[in-house]
Design a protein around this motif. Structure first.
Motif, PDB file in Angstrom:
ATOM      1  N   MET A 267      16.349  22.592  -8.097  1.00  0.00           N
ATOM      2  CA  MET A 267      15.630  23.777  -7.274  1.00  0.00           C
ATOM      3  C   MET A 267      14.184  23.891  -7.372  1.00  0.00           C
ATOM      4  N   ARG A 268      13.278  24.187  -6.226  1.00  0.00           N
ATOM      5  CA  ARG A 268      11.882  24.136  -6.215  1.00  0.00           C
ATOM      6  C   ARG A 268      11.393  25.347  -5.682  1.00  0.00           C
ATOM      7  N   LEU A 269      10.275  26.051  -6.531  1.00  0.00           N
ATOM      8  CA  LEU A 269       9.741  27.313  -6.097  1.00  0.00           C
ATOM      9  C   LEU A 269       8.135  26.782  -5.514  1.00  0.00           C
ATOM     10  N   PRO A 270       7.858  26.714  -4.356  1.00  0.00           N
ATOM     11  CA  PRO A 270       6.633  26.461  -4.020  1.00  0.00           C
ATOM     12  C   PRO A 270       5.681  27.524  -4.200  1.00  0.00           C
TER      13      PRO A 270
ATOM     14  N   ARG B  50      -1.190  32.117 -11.692  1.00  0.00           N
ATOM     15  CA  ARG B  50      -2.311  32.553 -12.404  1.00  0.00           C
ATOM     16  C   ARG B  50      -2.928  31.096 -12.798  1.00  0.00           C
ATOM     17  N   LEU B  51      -2.079  30.261 -13.328  1.00  0.00           N
ATOM     18  CA  LEU B  51      -2.554  28.884 -13.713  1.00  0.00           C
ATOM     19  C   LEU B  51      -2.986  28.004 -12.832  1.00  0.00           C
ATOM     20  N   GLY B  52      -2.620  28.334 -11.537  1.00  0.00           N
ATOM     21  CA  GLY B  52      -2.897  27.494 -10.296  1.00  0.00           C
ATOM     22  C   GLY B  52      -2.000  26.340  -9.927  1.00  0.00           C
ATOM     23  N   LYS B  53      -0.632  26.400 -10.504  1.00  0.00           N
ATOM     24  CA  LYS B  53       0.279  25.451 -10.254  1.00  0.00           C
ATOM     25  C   LYS B  53       0.516  25.481  -8.870  1.00  0.00           C
ATOM     26  N   SER B  54       1.163  24.146  -8.630  1.00  0.00           N
ATOM     27  CA  SER B  54       1.668  24.002  -7.057  1.00  0.00           C
ATOM     28  C   SER B  54       3.173  24.490  -6.963  1.00  0.00           C
ATOM     29  N   ALA B  55       3.933  24.322  -7.779  1.00  0.00           N
ATOM     30  CA  ALA B  55       5.514  24.589  -7.780  1.00  0.00           C
ATOM     31  C   ALA B  55       6.166  24.765  -9.198  1.00  0.00           C
ATOM     32  N   ILE B  56       6.965  25.712  -9.326  1.00  0.00           N
ATOM     33  CA  ILE B  56       8.071  25.434 -10.337  1.00  0.00           C
ATOM     34  C   ILE B  56       9.265  24.873  -9.999  1.00  0.00           C
ATOM     35  N   LEU B  57       9.744  23.779 -10.775  1.00  0.00           N
ATOM     36  CA  LEU B  57      10.808  22.764 -10.765  1.00  0.00           C
ATOM     37  C   LEU B  57      11.773  23.236 -11.582  1.00  0.00           C
ATOM     38  N   LEU B  58      13.227  23.030 -11.339  1.00  0.00           N
ATOM     39  CA  LEU B  58      14.017  23.199 -12.395  1.00  0.00           C
ATOM     40  C   LEU B  58      15.393  22.560 -12.116  1.00  0.00           C
ATOM     41  N   LEU B  59      16.340  22.141 -13.215  1.00  0.00           N
ATOM     42  CA  LEU B  59      17.737  21.695 -12.518  1.00  0.00           C
ATOM     43  C   LEU B  59      18.714  23.016 -13.137  1.00  0.00           C
ATOM     44  N   CYS B  60      19.674  23.029 -12.555  1.00  0.00           N
ATOM     45  CA  CYS B  60      20.639  24.132 -12.733  1.00  0.00           C
ATOM     46  C   CYS B  60      22.073  24.060 -12.112  1.00  0.00           C
ATOM     47  N   ARG B  61      23.185  24.610 -12.827  1.00  0.00           N
ATOM     48  CA  ARG B  61      24.426  24.291 -12.436  1.00  0.00           C
ATOM     49  C   ARG B  61      24.452  24.865 -11.053  1.00  0.00           C
ATOM     50  N   GLN B  62      25.538  24.456 -10.440  1.00  0.00           N
ATOM     51  CA  GLN B  62      25.727  24.911  -9.051  1.00  0.00           C
ATOM     52  C   GLN B  62      25.847  26.491  -8.919  1.00  0.00           C
ATOM     53  N   GLY B  63      26.473  27.046 -10.070  1.00  0.00           N
ATOM     54  CA  GLY B  63      26.678  28.525 -10.046  1.00  0.00           C
ATOM     55  C   GLY B  63      25.431  29.497 -10.111  1.00  0.00           C
ATOM     56  N   MET B  64      24.204  28.712 -10.792  1.00  0.00           N
ATOM     57  CA  MET B  64      22.893  29.375 -10.520  1.00  0.00           C
ATOM     58  C   MET B  64      22.173  29.190  -9.494  1.00  0.00           C
ATOM     59  N   VAL B  65      22.531  28.446  -8.422  1.00  0.00           N
ATOM     60  CA  VAL B  65      21.788  28.466  -7.400  1.00  0.00           C
ATOM     61  C   VAL B  65      21.154  29.483  -6.558  1.00  0.00           C
ATOM     62  N   ALA B  66      22.403  30.379  -6.464  1.00  0.00           N
ATOM     63  CA  ALA B  66      21.839  31.872  -5.822  1.00  0.00           C
ATOM     64  C   ALA B  66      21.181  32.663  -6.771  1.00  0.00           C
ATOM     65  N   TYR B  67      21.187  32.442  -8.017  1.00  0.00           N
ATOM     66  CA  TYR B  67      20.467  33.292  -8.759  1.00  0.00           C
ATOM     67  C   TYR B  67      18.953  32.868  -8.458  1.00  0.00           C
TER      68      TYR B  67
END
Ligand SMILES: CC(C)(COP(=O)(O)OP(=O)(O)OC[C@H]1O[C@@H](n2cnc3c(N)ncnc32)[C@H](O)[C@@H]1OP(=O)(O)O)[C@@H](O)C(=O)NCCC(=O)NCCS
Length: 181
Positions: free
Chosen positions: A165-168, A124-141
């Motif tokens: 991790m990046r969510l376009p 809704r805010l018109g963002k291009s992507a969500i980015l984050l850093l996580c531990r290996q064990g959270m990649v699947a999540y």
């Protein structure tokens, strides 16, 4: 924002308010221990970017939250963003700092509700992507929400290895803001 459940106290996902600070600090500490954000950082995040700081409240009690900044940057290895240095409300990317659910309240779907609402908010805010850093064990999540694994980050926060991790959000259908089944 709307209540999400029936048969138990209603769950509300809403923006954080200054009065939520104590409870968010307690949950951050319970989830991340000494590596967690300081009270000052959490207070700054509520103050500077409330639209990117959502809490899940059940029967008035906060049970979890997600917080973030917005930035034009695409690179996350530095520490300064955590202090909102580089935050620009109209930045094209949202960067998640913490996703945290109080330990006694886990396994009840709260993080799913927070992620869904957060992804919807970013769209809704018109963002291009969500980015984050996580531990290996959270990649699947995070993959379950459509995040792509970009590989190991250069960050050494807490002396640990982190995955990027990046969510376009542009040019992708809104599958990421539906709960995984
Ligand atoms: C990770 C965390 C936020 C999950 O919160 P939660 O409210 O218990 O999660 P939910 O109940 O919404 O679970 C959603 C789904 O994710 C799954 N899940 C939970 N943790 C997971 C993990 N580490 N890896 C893969 N899947 C996971 C659950 O099994 C559940 O699957 P289901 O829908 O098939 O049952 C919570 O455990 C937490 O606060 N952990 C400590 C802080 C943390 O690690 N945050 C993430 C930082 S990157």
């Amino acid at each position: 924002m709307t209540p999400r459940r029936t048969g138990m106290p209603a769950v509300t996902i809403r923006r954080a308010l200054p009065g939520d600070l104590d409870r968010c600090c307690a949950i951050e500490s319970a989830c991340y221990g000494p590596e967690g954000a300081t009270r000052e950082r959490i207070e700054m995040r509520i103050h500077r970017y409330p639209e990117g700081f959502l809490v899940a409240a059940q029967g008035g009690l906060i049970v979890g939250f997600i917080n973030s900044c917005a930035t034009r940057r695409d690179e996350l290895s530095g520490e300064e963003l955590k202090d909102m240095v580089g935050h620009e409300t109209d930045g094209e990317n949202m960067v998640v700092f913490s996703l945290a659910v109080d330990p006694p309240c886990r396994g009840l779907g709260y993080s799913t509700m927070l992620m869904r609402e957060f992804i919807g908010t970013a769209r809704r805010l018109g963002k291009s992507a969500i980015l984050l850093l996580c531990r290996q064990g959270m990649v699947a999540y995070y993959r379950r929400y459509g995040f792509l694994h970009r590989g190991a980050s250069g960050s050494t926060h807490g002396g640990l290895r982190w995955q990027e991790m990046r969510l376009p959000l542009l040019d992708t259908p809104p599958r990421g803001d539906r709960a995984p089944s």
